[in-house]
Motif scaffolding. Structure first.
Motif, short mmCIF file in Angstrom:
data_model
loop_
_atom_site.label_atom_id
_atom_site.label_comp_id
_atom_site.label_asym_id
_atom_site.label_seq_id
_atom_site.Cartn_x
_atom_site.Cartn_y
_atom_site.Cartn_z
N ALA A 92 -6.91 36.35 12.71
CA ALA A 92 -8.20 37.02 12.86
C ALA A 92 -9.38 36.09 12.60
CB ALA A 92 -8.27 38.21 11.90
N ASN A 93 -9.12 34.78 12.49
CA ASN A 93 -10.18 33.80 12.21
C ASN A 93 -10.95 34.17 10.94
OD1 ASN A 93 -9.46 32.42 14.48
ND2 ASN A 93 -11.16 33.14 15.74
N THR A 94 -10.21 34.59 9.92
CA THR A 94 -10.80 34.94 8.63
C THR A 94 -10.01 34.23 7.53
OG1 THR A 94 -9.42 36.93 8.61
CG2 THR A 94 -11.68 37.19 9.39
N TYR A 95 -10.24 34.63 6.28
CA TYR A 95 -9.55 34.04 5.14
C TYR A 95 -8.89 35.15 4.32
CZ TYR A 95 -12.31 29.99 6.48
OH TYR A 95 -12.86 28.96 7.19
N ILE A 96 -7.78 34.82 3.67
CA ILE A 96 -7.05 35.81 2.90
C ILE A 96 -6.70 35.27 1.52
CG2 ILE A 96 -6.07 37.07 4.85
CD1 ILE A 96 -3.56 35.38 4.65
N LYS A 97 -6.52 36.20 0.58
CA LYS A 97 -6.17 35.81 -0.79
C LYS A 97 -5.55 36.99 -1.52
CE LYS A 97 -8.13 33.86 -5.03
NZ LYS A 97 -9.38 33.45 -5.73
N PHE A 98 -4.46 36.69 -2.27
CA PHE A 98 -3.82 37.72 -3.09
C PHE A 98 -4.69 38.05 -4.30
CE2 PHE A 98 0.35 36.30 -1.19
CZ PHE A 98 0.63 37.52 -0.59
N SER A 99 -4.53 39.27 -4.79
CA SER A 99 -5.29 39.71 -5.96
C SER A 99 -4.79 39.07 -7.25
CB SER A 99 -5.23 41.24 -6.09
OG SER A 99 -3.87 41.66 -6.18
N SER A 100 -3.54 38.60 -7.23
CA SER A 100 -2.97 37.92 -8.39
C SER A 100 -1.93 36.91 -7.91
CB SER A 100 -2.32 38.94 -9.35
OG SER A 100 -1.29 39.66 -8.68
N TYR A 101 -1.44 36.14 -8.85
CA TYR A 101 -0.48 35.09 -8.48
C TYR A 101 0.82 35.73 -7.96
CZ TYR A 101 1.62 30.44 -8.80
OH TYR A 101 2.20 29.24 -8.50
N PRO A 102 1.28 35.36 -6.76
CA PRO A 102 2.51 35.97 -6.21
C PRO A 102 3.74 35.60 -7.04
CG PRO A 102 1.26 34.79 -4.52
CD PRO A 102 0.70 34.39 -5.83
N PRO A 103 4.76 36.44 -7.04
CA PRO A 103 6.00 36.12 -7.77
C PRO A 103 6.73 34.95 -7.11
CG PRO A 103 6.33 38.04 -6.40
CD PRO A 103 4.86 37.72 -6.33
N THR A 104 7.50 34.25 -7.89
CA THR A 104 8.22 33.08 -7.36
C THR A 104 9.24 33.48 -6.30
OG1 THR A 104 9.81 33.29 -9.19
CG2 THR A 104 7.95 31.76 -9.48
N SER A 105 9.66 34.73 -6.30
CA SER A 105 10.67 35.17 -5.34
C SER A 105 10.18 35.10 -3.89
CB SER A 105 11.13 36.59 -5.66
OG SER A 105 10.04 37.49 -5.58
N ILE A 106 8.85 35.07 -3.70
CA ILE A 106 8.34 34.98 -2.34
C ILE A 106 8.76 33.67 -1.68
CG2 ILE A 106 6.12 33.86 -2.84
CD1 ILE A 106 4.81 35.83 -0.87
N GLN A 107 9.12 32.69 -2.52
CA GLN A 107 9.56 31.39 -2.03
C GLN A 107 11.09 31.25 -2.04
OE1 GLN A 107 7.25 28.06 -3.70
NE2 GLN A 107 5.99 29.57 -4.75
N ALA A 108 11.79 32.36 -2.21
CA ALA A 108 13.24 32.31 -2.39
C ALA A 108 13.96 31.53 -1.29
CB ALA A 108 13.80 33.74 -2.47
N ARG A 109 13.56 31.71 -0.04
CA ARG A 109 14.24 31.04 1.07
C ARG A 109 13.37 29.97 1.71
NH1 ARG A 109 16.55 35.39 5.11
NH2 ARG A 109 17.38 33.45 6.02
N ALA A 110 12.29 29.60 1.05
CA ALA A 110 11.38 28.60 1.63
C ALA A 110 11.03 27.49 0.65
CB ALA A 110 10.11 29.28 2.10
N SER A 111 11.82 27.38 -0.42
CA SER A 111 11.47 26.40 -1.45
C SER A 111 11.67 24.96 -1.01
CB SER A 111 12.30 26.66 -2.71
OG SER A 111 13.69 26.58 -2.39
N ASP A 112 12.47 24.72 0.05
CA ASP A 112 12.74 23.34 0.48
C ASP A 112 11.80 22.90 1.60
OD1 ASP A 112 13.76 25.14 2.24
OD2 ASP A 112 15.61 24.03 2.65
N CYS A 113 10.67 23.57 1.77
CA CYS A 113 9.72 23.18 2.82
C CYS A 113 8.66 22.21 2.30
CB CYS A 113 9.03 24.42 3.40
SG CYS A 113 9.82 25.01 4.92
#
Length: 470
Positions: A114-135
């Motif tokens: 959408a040509n905008t910017y986004i941000k979480f309201s708080s720090y995301p849990p580490t599990s969001i990186q569960a399958r992407a930690s080796d990137c």
């Protein structure tokens, strides 16, 4: 016993802490600015992140299930049909590492959708990186796309990686592309090559080795490539937008391109002041790729519609009214003439054109481009192809004195050109036979322009032979 009891008491607390780190419900807001201060609350989303990294995204009227994974060092956003990221995958999109690193750490990041910017309201849990930690490897370069030629209004982003390989590096760059115009984000191989002195840019489905047939080919000037790899704002020939890297491309990534650095026989650049000393706009530089004996010049420019064409100088009028103009052709061989609607036709006075050919700065009001780097022998080739522009008797022969009706303009033209030729030979006096300079002076005094043109070409050939030891 006491320590065992302490561990038993502490265990539930540790487990609860772990669960909070691996599961969470948080908000995601959309902003108008890169600092994420001016919010657009209507686009607020609620993300529920499971301990396995599945993100249930709840918006006003929609719900989707996302998970982030790493494939060949590149990040993918996978979309599933059912809760818990089950029921089969129904879509995927490539994401850049810069987006991921900022997003997964709760920072403000650009949203290409959408040509905008986004941000979480708080720090995301580490599990969001569960399958992407080796990137985190290999190293990547970040590039943004913009809608304006100053690169101030972003519209998308790209990522360039040089993948580690057991094979010899062949110039293939792994590129992740995200922008609002694309139907979906993508990943492809990009390969710059120097072919016959011209910069080419191919796009391949194979993003690791750029094997197979190119999906799309582009042509660039060396000036464009230099600006692009240095992190300057340049036009994107794939679209009507602009590109800018956040840092320069490592020299080892483009070392195979150096043969193109000095391939052009001359370059033209637009000028806006009488001193021709303004900064060069790399996007507007036009390069002469080659010159044929008949005066046909193959040209490369930064253009989406006509990156390559050819041109030849022509003469019209007589006496002091002679004018030099350019004739344009499709392709690289001066055969299929282009009409004026495709290419404009600048004109010079005869003497003004000669000064321009010698590298003089044209007056700003002329609106012409300045010519840089044209060698003396290439100037002689162009001049020889315009020999019919001179007045002379038809029986003039080499070695003799031709009768001529040369005007004062002709004399000035010959004198001006001879200054350059004499300076050239004088500066190379160690290998220049003394009689060569005298021969040029004799040609000048004859007052025959065509005779002079042919003598310059012959003298250059002889000089080149002497200089090479042949």
């Amino acid at each position: 016993m006491q320590s065992k009891m302490a561990v038993q008491l502490l265990l539930p607390h540790l487990l609860a802490t772990f669960m909070r780190c691996s599961e969470a419900t948080l908000g995601l807001s959309v902003y108008r600015d890169p600092s994420c201060h001016s919010a657009k609350a209507i686009n607020h989303e609620v993300w529920e992140v499971s301990e396995h990294g599945c993100c249930t995204v709840n918006a006003a009227n929609t719900k989707k299930y996302l998970q982030y994974v790493c494939v060949d060092g590149g990040l993918l956003e996978l979309r599933y049909a059912g809760s818990g990221c089950s029921g089969g995958m129904i879509g995927r999109a490539s994401k850049t590492r810069n987006w991921w690193d900022t997003m997964a750490k709760g920072g403000c990041t650009f949203d290409d959708k959408a040509n905008t910017y986004i941000k979480f309201s708080s720090y995301p849990p580490t599990s969001i990186q569960a399958r992407a930690s080796d990137c985190n490897a290999p190293p990547a370069l970040q590039l943004y796309k913009y809608t304006d030629n100053l690169c101030t209004i972003p519209s998308g982003e790209e990522e360039l990686k040089k993948q580690p390989s057991k094979y010899e590096y062949n110039g293939c760059l792994d590129v992740t592309i995200t922008d609002a115009e694309a139907e979906s984000s993508s990943r492809a191989g990009a390969k710059f090559q120097c072919l016959d002195g011209i910069v080419t840019h191919g796009t391949f489905k194979d993003y690791l080795y750029c094997s197979g047939e190119s999906l799309r080919d582009q042509m660039h000037t060396w000036a464009w490539l230099q600006a692009y790899t240095s992190g300057e704002c340049v036009p994107d020939l794939r679209s009507d937008q602009y590109l800018k890297l956040t840092s320069a491309v490592p020299s080892s990534w483009i070392a195979h391109m150096q043969t193109c650095a000095s391939a052009a026989i001359a370059r033209m650049r637009p000028v806006t002041n009488s001193g021709c000393d303004e900064p060069v706009n790399s996007s507007s530089v036009v390069e002469w790729a080659s010159l044929a004996p008949d005066g046909c010049i193959s040209v490369v420019q930064t253009s989406k519609t006509m990156p390559r064409y050819s041109q030849r100088f022509r003469c019209k009028g007589s006496g002091d009214n002679r004018r030099i103009f350019l004739e344009y052709f499709a392709g690289s061989s001066c055969k299929a003439v282009l009409d004026g609607s495709v290419a404009g036709t600048p004109e010079w006075s005869f003497t003004g054109w000669l000064k321009w050919l010698n590298g003089a700065c044209p007056s700003a009001q002329d609106g012409f481009q300045k010519l840089d780097g044209l060698s003396l022998d290439n100037r002689a080739t162009i001049l020889s192809a315009l020999a019919s522009c001179a007045d002379e008797e038809p029986d003039a022969t080499d070695g003799g004195t031709a009768a001529s009706s040369a005007s004062p303009t002709d004399t000035a033209l010959v004198t001006s050109t001879t200054v350059s030729a004499s300076s050239y030979f004088s500066s190379n006096s160690t290998t220049n036979p003394s009689g060569l300079r005298g021969g040029i002076a004799q040609v000048t005094n004859s007052g025959t322009v065509r005779y002079f043109f042919s003598k310059v070409a012959v003298a250059l050939t002889v000089y080149a032979s002497i200089g090479s030891g042949n």
